[in-house]
Design an enzyme around this catalytic site. Structure first.
Site, PDB file in Angstrom:
ATOM      1  CG  ASP A 173      61.086  15.904   6.186  1.00 14.15           C
ATOM      2  OD1 ASP A 173      60.991  15.899   7.462  1.00 14.15           O
ATOM      3  OD2 ASP A 173      60.959  14.811   5.711  1.00 14.15           O
ATOM      4  CG  HIS A 174      64.295  16.513  11.273  1.00 12.63           C
ATOM      5  ND1 HIS A 174      63.508  17.056  12.641  1.00 12.63           N
ATOM      6  CD2 HIS A 174      65.319  17.506  11.459  1.00 12.63           C
ATOM      7  CE1 HIS A 174      64.107  18.194  13.067  1.00 12.63           C
ATOM      8  NE2 HIS A 174      65.010  18.592  12.287  1.00 12.63           N
ATOM      9  CG  PHE A 205      55.851  11.898   9.275  1.00 17.50           C
ATOM     10  CD1 PHE A 205      56.093  11.220   7.724  1.00 17.50           C
ATOM     11  CD2 PHE A 205      55.666  11.105  10.098  1.00 17.50           C
ATOM     12  CE1 PHE A 205      55.944   9.903   7.654  1.00 17.50           C
ATOM     13  CE2 PHE A 205      55.394   9.729  10.045  1.00 17.50           C
ATOM     14  CZ  PHE A 205      55.665   9.275   8.696  1.00 17.50           C
ATOM     15  CG  HIS A 206      59.802  16.392  11.889  1.00 22.42           C
ATOM     16  ND1 HIS A 206      60.653  16.222  12.824  1.00 22.42           N
ATOM     17  CD2 HIS A 206      58.605  15.964  12.245  1.00 22.42           C
ATOM     18  CE1 HIS A 206      60.165  15.419  13.815  1.00 22.42           C
ATOM     19  NE2 HIS A 206      58.856  15.492  13.368  1.00 22.42           N
ATOM     20  N   PRO A 207      58.634  18.584   7.418  1.00 27.09           N
ATOM     21  CG  PRO A 207      56.886  18.647   5.880  1.00 27.09           C
ATOM     22  CD  PRO A 207      57.334  17.647   7.187  1.00 27.09           C
TER      23      PRO A 207
END
Length: 556
Positions: A296-297, A471-473
């Protein structure tokens, strides 16, 4: 438990960006019966469609699964809210609407890991196929697809100054982030149509809802997959208060995202043996990679107070300001209500050792202590910066065999030494931009994390205190061939005929930017592969039927 009498060709689980596109493409052939299952509801909530409405969709159980991580050691023991879309359109109904592909190197690395057909030159035509770009078709953009991409409908003098300051710091102004090398600074392009959110449901699903061979069921939470002689053959879902079994004669396709897809697999007995046995689930197939490789980021939200400048903090802080914003949006769909959460972006290198940009900035003319709380009462901007290629890896695991049990999400942010170094370097770069001459007239003063923090140790500690998910899983059903891989390069689950995963969970490594549009590309490519494989299967069956006369296979 009720078993449906209908036999579907394809059952798609999850109506997010991938599921909506697949439902469109696979139902194009009227001889194929397609079922799309979505655990959430219809995307008819007004705040989904007003761009600023993400504030009312994230954290709202009507549209968000409202997951939380476990307490994260790398974040000082904090547990983070972990939004995931629970509505038609999935995360495209609640996200930041930013159209971003990442870098050519991302996809070339996927191909170099043995995933044939996933290099940049392979995927660029796929991106273009579904794209409807405001500037028309070109070598890098498509104009005939459904995924609308437009320029934002507002600008801010403060953000223009930040862009110039970035250029003075060595980050050049560029017109477009999506040509393969996104290093530079520009306003983000967004998935909107004339100031209204353009989600995957509008783009791909609504236009085909009248097809008689497509069935869409909302409020359908899939608990597990069933098998017949080792082949995925049915899904069991709770619809209303009833358990129903729906059968497939061709394929079951999981599009539940990087949290949902590994959960369905694990509840079905596919995953790490130790976890399944601990929960009393029969191990159908040991695949250790299911739920592993979570990436994730992590964004570091640096806030600067300003003088002599106009920010959203002041506008939203007065009744007149709110009325003015509402009026502007009502009249011509412009102004702050048409804003994506982040308007200005920048991609930069944290240090000279980086071959390409490894940082992404989301710059906003506003500030707040944490998401969901009111804006600050003073004028300020936020320069949120994230490490595009984190080395930390986490896990997603089911908590029990019950479908309604919340997952155990452990991203393990900042658990790798390299990520800590990049975080400290990112804070220092942000400070250099803030001190550039172009921003001098705004007199920026660092509010968070604070200028007294200077040493490597202090900045690493600051990162753990201000870091939060953007919110980038991705990555929990990794594509590849190693022991940790879950799907092959055609996205078929290893060892399970009739089952694929098509969503961001298949990414071997995270893309260098926002992940929604790469997920659309993954689904577009998967649709092509599914259609090709169906034709191959039919030709094989036809060739083996020596007693039957030759006849052409159905065209998909």
């Amino acid at each position: 438990m009720q078993t449906d009498s209908v036999l579907y060709d394809y059952i798609i689980v999850g109506a997010g960006p991938a599921g909506c596109l697949l439902a469109n493409r696979l139902s194009q052939n009227p001889s194929r019966r397609v079922l799309l299952l979505e655990a959430g509801g219809q995307d008819n909530y007004a705040w989904i469609h007003v761009p600023v409405g993400y504030l009312y969709c994230i954290g709202n159980p009507r549209t968000d699964w409202c997951f939380k991580t476990e307490a994260e050691p790398g974040l000082g023991g904090r547990a983070l809210n972990y939004p995931r879309g629970k509505v038609l359109g999935g995360c495209s109904s609640i996200n930041g609407m930013i159209y971003m592909r990442g870098q050519a190197r991302d996809y070339d690395e996927w191909a170099a890991q043995g995933n044939k057909g996933w290099g940049w030159q392979d995927v660029l035509p796929v991106f273009k196929r579904s794209e409807n770009h405001y500037a028309g078709g070109s070598d890098v953009h498509g104009a005939q697809g459904e995924w609308r991409v437009e320029q934002q409908r507002l600008s801010w003098a403060l953000l223009d100054a930040f862009r110039e300051a970035a250029a003075q710091t060595g980050i050049p102004s560029i017109p477009d982030f999506n040509g393969g090398d996104n290093e530079g600074c520009s306003y983000f392009q967004v998935n909107q149509r004339r100031g209204v959110r353009w989600n995957a449901s509008k783009a791909f699903l609504r236009p085909v809802l009248q097809r008689p061979n497509l069935t869409v069921l909302t409020g359908a939470e899939v608990s597990r997959i069933e098998f017949d002689k080792g082949r995925a053959s049915a899904v069991v879902a709770s619809i209303g208060k009833q358990l129903r079994t729906m059968r497939s004669r061709r394929e079951i396709i999981l599009c539940c995202g990087s949290i949902g897809s590994p959960m369905v697999l694990q509840r079905s007995g596919i995953g790490p043996r130790a976890l399944l046995e601990k929960l009393g689930i029969d191990v159908r197939l040991e695949l250790p990679g299911v739920g592993a490789n979570l990436q994730d980021h992590l964004q570091l939200r640096l806030i600067y107070k300003v003088s002599n400048g106009h920010t959203l903090n002041q506008m939203a802080g007065s009744l007149w300001g709110k009325m003015n914003m509402g009026l502007r949006y009502a009249l011509n769909r412009s102004g702050p209500l048409a804003m994506a959460p982040s308007q200005l972006g920048a991609f930069a290198r944290s240090g000279p050792e980086q071959a390409t940009a490894n940082l992404e900035y989301h710059v906003q003319p506003l500030s707040l202590e944490r998401f969901g709380e009111p804006l600050h009462g003073f004028p300020a901007f936020t320069a949120s910066v994230c490490d595009l290629r984190p080395q930390s890896r986490g896990t997603v695991e089911i908590r029990s065999a019950l479908a309604d049990a919340a997952p155990v999400i452990r991203p393990r942010y900042l658990s790798h030494e390299t990520d800590l170094k990049v975080a400290a370097d990112a804070i220092r770069l942000t400070r250099r931009i803030a001190c550039a001459p172009a921003l001098a007239s705004f007199e920026p003063v660092e509010y968070l994390p604070g200028v007294t923090l200077q040493t490597d140790e202090q900045l690493r500690e600051a990162a753990s205190l201000i870091g939060t998910t953007i919110f980038h899983p991705v990555g929990t059903c990794k594509m590849g061939q190693g022991r940790d891989a879950v799907v092959d390069e055609r996205l078929r689950v290893h060892g399970v005929p009739g089952l694929r995963v098509v969503d961001a969970s298949i990414m071997p490594t995270i893309t260098s930017g926002n992940t929604c549009s790469p997920t659309v590309m993954i689904a577009e490519k998967a649709a092509q592969m599914i259609i090709e494989d169906a034709l191959t299967d039919e030709h094989t069956v036809s060739a083996g039927m020596s007693a039957a006369p030759e006849r052409p296979a159905h065209s998909l």
